[in-house]
Design an enzyme around this catalytic site. Structure first.
Site, PDB file in Angstrom:
ATOM      1  N   HIS A   1       0.966  -1.299  -0.158  1.00  7.62           N
ATOM      2  CA  HIS A   1       0.060   0.006  -0.099  1.00  7.62           C
ATOM      3  C   HIS A   1       0.767   1.235   0.049  1.00  7.62           C
ATOM      4  O   HIS A   1       1.581   1.392   0.916  1.00  7.62           O
ATOM      5  CB  HIS A   1      -0.911  -0.064   1.193  1.00  7.62           C
TER       6      HIS A   1
ATOM      7  N   GLU B   1      -9.446  -9.449   6.707  1.00  4.29           N
ATOM      8  CA  GLU B   1     -10.835  -9.077   6.248  1.00  4.29           C
ATOM      9  C   GLU B   1     -11.330  -7.912   6.075  1.00  4.29           C
ATOM     10  O   GLU B   1     -12.284  -7.454   5.479  1.00  4.29           O
ATOM     11  CB  GLU B   1     -12.150 -10.090   7.121  1.00  4.29           C
TER      12      GLU B   1
HETATM   13  C1  GRF Z   1       1.194   0.618  -6.170  1.00  3.70           C
HETATM   14  O1  GRF Z   1       1.294   1.929  -5.557  1.00  3.70           O
HETATM   15  C2  GRF Z   1       0.726  -0.312  -4.971  1.00  3.70           C
HETATM   16  O2  GRF Z   1       1.114   0.363  -3.570  1.00  3.70           O
HETATM   17  C3  GRF Z   1      -0.718   0.009  -4.825  1.00  3.70           C
HETATM   18  O3  GRF Z   1      -1.013  -0.053  -6.329  1.00  3.70           O
HETATM   19  C4  GRF Z   1       0.176   0.471  -7.102  1.00  3.70           C
HETATM   20  C5  GRF Z   1       0.641  -0.717  -8.016  1.00  3.70           C
HETATM   21  O4  GRF Z   1       1.440  -0.262  -8.949  1.00  3.70           O
HETATM   22  N1  GRF Z   1      -1.390  -0.992  -4.122  1.00  3.70           N
HETATM   23  P1  GRF Z   1       2.120  -1.129 -10.018  1.00  3.70           P
HETATM   24  O5  GRF Z   1       0.734  -1.770 -10.904  1.00  3.70           O
HETATM   25  O6  GRF Z   1       2.689  -2.295  -9.322  1.00  3.70           O
HETATM   26  O7  GRF Z   1       2.883  -0.341 -10.975  1.00  3.70           O
END
Ligand code: GRF
Length: 190
Positions: free
Chosen positions: A111, A144
């Site tokens: 995240h 969850e």
């Molecule tokens: C990333 O910034 C991740 O933290 C979030 O979605 C983005 C995905 O980027 N969950 P990518 O598709 O890996 O370039």
């Protein structure tokens, strides 16, 4: 000993998938990817996986009448490669409690913020809007609740004066690409 298998779920660009592929190639991540699944037929992540010779599956949510049905299909597709863990890498779907319960402490997510701050899908924009001086990256097990669960790795990223969503997201991505493969390797090592 055969390498442990991981399954990767993506919805977009797939730069984290690319970082995982690179870490595998460089043997920093001792694993193989059994399948890359996307809920988005247009995800560039699928192209990256195909170029790397990884089996890919697209499950279009429009073909399913409920989240549970989609997740049952997802579980079936993922299950075929018998992965040790499931890696969410920009997978823009909320998983149903039933799916999450099937894989306790076996689903990882990344995240682009320091959880529990700025959960949700606009984490980078929200951090800018609030004017925080530091945001970051979190790798966590999925439970969850959304963007919730035991934290495996976290790293701060400074917000610079004049940052736009793009410049901040780029800085965050660079950290993600380093810490996600490391965290996955740590989980696989137990
Ligand atoms: C990333 O910034 C991740 O933290 C979030 O979605 C983005 C995905 O980027 N969950 P990518 O598709 O890996 O370039």
């Amino acid at each position: 000993m055969p390498l442990p298998t991981i399954a990767v779920c993506c919805s977009g660009q797939g730069t984290n998938l690319q970082a995982i592929l690179r870490a595998i190639r460089r043997r920093r991540l001792k694993a193989r990817i059994g399948v890359v699944v996307s809920d988005n037929p247009k995800a560039y992540a699928i192209v990256r996986a195909m170029k790397a010779g990884i089996p890919t599956v697209v499950l279009d949510p429009r073909g399913f009448s409920s989240r549970e049905r989609f997740d049952r299909a997802l579980s079936k597709v993922i299950g075929r490669s018998r992965p040790r863990i499931i890696v969410l890498a920009g997978f823009m779907r909320i998983l149903s409690p039933g799916f999450v319960r099937r894989y306790p402490r076996r689903i990882l997510n990344i995240h682009p913020a320091l959880l529990p701050a700025f959960s949700g899908c606009r984490a980078v924009a929200d951090a800018l809007r609030h004017g925080v001086k530091v945001t970051g990256v979190t790798v966590h097990f999925v439970d969850e609740k959304v963007d919730h669960g035991p934290i495996l790795a976290q790293e701060p990223v400074p917000v610079r004066p004049g940052d736009t969503e793009q410049t901040l997201a780029d800085r965050i991505h660079r950290v993600e690409h380093r810490i996600y493969p490391e965290a996955i390797q740590r989980v696989l090592k137990g």
